[in-house]
Design a protein around this motif. Structure first.
Motif, PDB file in Angstrom:
ATOM      1  N   UNK A 190       0.795  -1.227   0.000  1.00 22.86           N
ATOM      2  CA  UNK A 190       0.000   0.000   0.000  1.00 22.86           C
ATOM      3  C   UNK A 190       0.826   1.274   0.000  1.00 22.86           C
ATOM      4  N   UNK A 191       2.145   1.132   0.255  1.00 21.21           N
ATOM      5  CA  UNK A 191       2.915   2.374   0.293  1.00 21.21           C
ATOM      6  C   UNK A 191       3.382   2.805  -1.094  1.00 21.21           C
ATOM      7  N   UNK A 192       3.185   1.975  -2.103  1.00 23.48           N
ATOM      8  CA  UNK A 192       3.681   2.309  -3.426  1.00 23.48           C
ATOM      9  C   UNK A 192       2.641   3.021  -4.262  1.00 23.48           C
ATOM     10  N   UNK A 193       3.153   3.841  -5.223  1.00 25.12           N
ATOM     11  CA  UNK A 193       2.307   4.496  -6.208  1.00 25.12           C
ATOM     12  C   UNK A 193       1.560   3.419  -6.982  1.00 25.12           C
ATOM     13  N   UNK A 194       0.298   3.674  -7.277  1.00 24.59           N
ATOM     14  CA  UNK A 194      -0.566   2.621  -7.801  1.00 24.59           C
ATOM     15  C   UNK A 194      -1.495   3.118  -8.884  1.00 24.59           C
ATOM     16  N   UNK A 195      -1.847   2.259  -9.780  1.00 27.95           N
ATOM     17  CA  UNK A 195      -2.977   2.456 -10.689  1.00 27.95           C
ATOM     18  C   UNK A 195      -2.859   3.716 -11.548  1.00 27.95           C
ATOM     19  N   UNK A 196      -1.694   4.347 -11.550  1.00 28.12           N
ATOM     20  CA  UNK A 196      -1.636   5.716 -12.044  1.00 28.12           C
ATOM     21  C   UNK A 196      -1.438   5.798 -13.547  1.00 28.12           C
ATOM     22  N   UNK A 197      -2.248   6.635 -14.214  1.00 24.81           N
ATOM     23  CA  UNK A 197      -1.923   6.964 -15.599  1.00 24.81           C
ATOM     24  C   UNK A 197      -0.676   7.860 -15.608  1.00 24.81           C
ATOM     25  N   UNK A 198      -0.052   8.007 -16.781  1.00 24.74           N
ATOM     26  CA  UNK A 198       1.121   8.898 -16.888  1.00 24.74           C
ATOM     27  C   UNK A 198       0.683  10.348 -16.690  1.00 24.74           C
ATOM     28  N   UNK A 199      -0.471  10.678 -17.255  1.00 26.40           N
ATOM     29  CA  UNK A 199      -0.957  12.062 -17.164  1.00 26.40           C
ATOM     30  C   UNK A 199      -1.580  12.319 -15.797  1.00 26.40           C
ATOM     31  N   UNK A 200      -1.644  13.608 -15.434  1.00 24.09           N
ATOM     32  CA  UNK A 200      -2.231  13.957 -14.141  1.00 24.09           C
ATOM     33  C   UNK A 200      -3.719  13.639 -14.119  1.00 24.09           C
ATOM     34  N   UNK A 201      -4.148  13.127 -12.986  1.00 27.58           N
ATOM     35  CA  UNK A 201      -5.561  12.828 -12.774  1.00 27.58           C
ATOM     36  C   UNK A 201      -5.994  13.571 -11.513  1.00 27.58           C
ATOM     37  N   UNK A 202      -7.108  14.309 -11.614  1.00 30.84           N
ATOM     38  CA  UNK A 202      -7.637  15.043 -10.459  1.00 30.84           C
ATOM     39  C   UNK A 202      -8.985  14.459 -10.058  1.00 30.84           C
ATOM     40  N   UNK A 203      -9.154  14.282  -8.761  1.00 29.43           N
ATOM     41  CA  UNK A 203     -10.448  13.836  -8.247  1.00 29.43           C
ATOM     42  C   UNK A 203     -11.307  15.071  -7.971  1.00 29.43           C
ATOM     43  N   UNK A 204     -12.493  15.115  -8.572  1.00 32.64           N
ATOM     44  CA  UNK A 204     -13.431  16.208  -8.313  1.00 32.64           C
ATOM     45  C   UNK A 204     -14.191  15.861  -7.039  1.00 32.64           C
ATOM     46  N   UNK A 205     -13.902  16.592  -5.967  1.00 33.33           N
ATOM     47  CA  UNK A 205     -14.445  16.225  -4.663  1.00 33.33           C
ATOM     48  C   UNK A 205     -15.961  16.443  -4.618  1.00 33.33           C
TER      49      UNK A 205
END
Ligand code: TXA
Ligand code: MG
Length: 346
Positions: free
Chosen positions: A230-245
């Motif tokens: 769980x401490x590693x970067x995960x599931x990430x696309x190369x491009x930035x992804x923002x969560x709309x709260x």
């Protein structure tokens, strides 16, 4: 090149899987479907074979693997103290991984030196038959290069691992699309380590009281890793992804934004905003609000899509953190690296 075996997820012949089973027996690696995501597997009792998985994925050696079994006999071969067996019989095969005390025969490569082992019996006929034909439990993490979204289709596994895994079994799309729920049964009460398709309500109905630490949901910013992975970067696309709260900002954001951007949203939200967008905006529909299992199923492939589109970055809507929504938001928080939008930013 990997040997690629294409099968129907239900109507396949056992013979189709013989070369894959032979590969497992001879210490090679096999990518295979489960009901959650694809796994990259090897003989769980062959430490050297399991080491290949870490090399192929570029996975940190302190991040242990899940052992996949097809019977309770196999459970006894990897776990020293099998507790709550009657309850496990009610949930398996299914998308639940449990942490138990390990037997000494399980190699350190699989458990990363812990005295516990993660075990699950997958609800996928191809996975169960492969384990049976191999005659051994199969240790497998998700079949992605570390840090990338887990593959939920045979096509994506081939893109990711062709030439790296010895064999790839392509049985089309997986059913759930997010990884199994992990619960630690060595703790009292049983403790959630990773939310997944087996929901907290379902866990509670089987095991009684469940401990749900805030770190397990991903809601807490407190970054104490519960499971080593769980401490590693995960599931990430190369491009930035923002969560709309706050999803109510969606119309304003879609109307005013002038950068090339992808919005990941449900059908219902798409219908609300589609006419407000100019051609700098691309929409990726994730599923329907009425059944968030549809969103879970499409999530990882949609994250991969962001990188193939001509956009600068992506914005994803938020979901209610209950039922399967808890697993969805957990994956989104990780994929976004906790970057979020709370108000109109641009
Ligand atoms: O649905 C799934 O679980 C898929 C399919 C292939 O079965 N597998 C999967 O594996 O998601 P992976 O490696 O991506 O995630 C395994 C997680 C990691 O976070 C790892 O740290 C944790 O399980 N884990 C494994 N053994 C553990 C142990 N003994 N104690 C605590 N966490 C453990
Ligand atoms: Mg993984």
């Amino acid at each position: 090149m990997s040997l690629i075996i294409r099968v129907d997820p239900v109507n396949f012949k056992p013979e189709d899987l013989f070369p894959a089973a032979e590969a497992v027996k001879s210490g090679k690696t096999v990518a295979f479907p489960t009901e959650t995501v694809y796994g990259l597997g090897a003989d769980a009792f062959n430490g050297e074979a399991c080491l290949k998985i870490f090399k192929i994925k570029n996975r940190q050696p302190d991040n242990p693997l899940i052992v996949h079994i097809n019977s309770f006999e196999q459970l006894y071969s990897v776990a020293r103290e099998v507790i709550l067996e009657d309850k496990l019989k009610r949930v398996w095969p299914g998308p639940l991984t449990v942490i138990l005390k390990k037997r000494p025969e399980v190699p350190v490569e699989v458990t990363a030196g812990l005295d516990t082992v993660a075990v699950r019996m997958p609800a996928h006929l191809v996975a169960l038959k492969l384990i049976e034909l191999s005659g051994t439990p199969i240790a497998a993490p998700s079949a992605n290069i570390s840090g990338r979204p887990s593959p939920t289709s045979g096509k994506t596994v081939i893109e990711e691992l062709n030439g790296r895994a010895d064999v790839i079994i392509d049985a089309g799309d997986t059913f759930f699309g997010v990884e199994s729920t992990i619960v630690d049964l060595t703790k009292q009460p049983p403790t959630l380590l990773r939310p997944g398709p087996f929901t907290i309500d379902e866990l509670t109905s089987i095991f009684g009281k469940i401990e749900v630490p805030p770190e397990a949901t991903g809601i807490s910013d407190f970054e104490r890793p519960l499971a080593p992975g769980m401490k590693y970067r995960h599931y990430a696309p190369e491009k930035d992804l923002y969560l709309l709260v706050d999803n109510s900002l969606l119309p304003e954001l879609v109307r005013r934004i002038d950068r090339k951007v992808a919005f990941l949203l449900t059908e219902e939200n798409y219908m609300k905003v589609k006419d407000l967008a100019r051609d700098n905006v691309t929409f990726i529909i994730l599923g329907t609000e009425y059944n968030l299992y549809t969103v879970a199923r499409n999530l990882f492939e949609s994250l991969r899509k962001i990188d193939r589109l001509d956009v600068e970055f992506a914005v994803i809507q938020s979901f209610k953190e209950e039922g399967i929504g808890l697993a969805i938001m957990n994956r989104i928080r990780k994929a976004s690296g906790r970057k979020f939008i709370r108000f109109y930013p641009f």
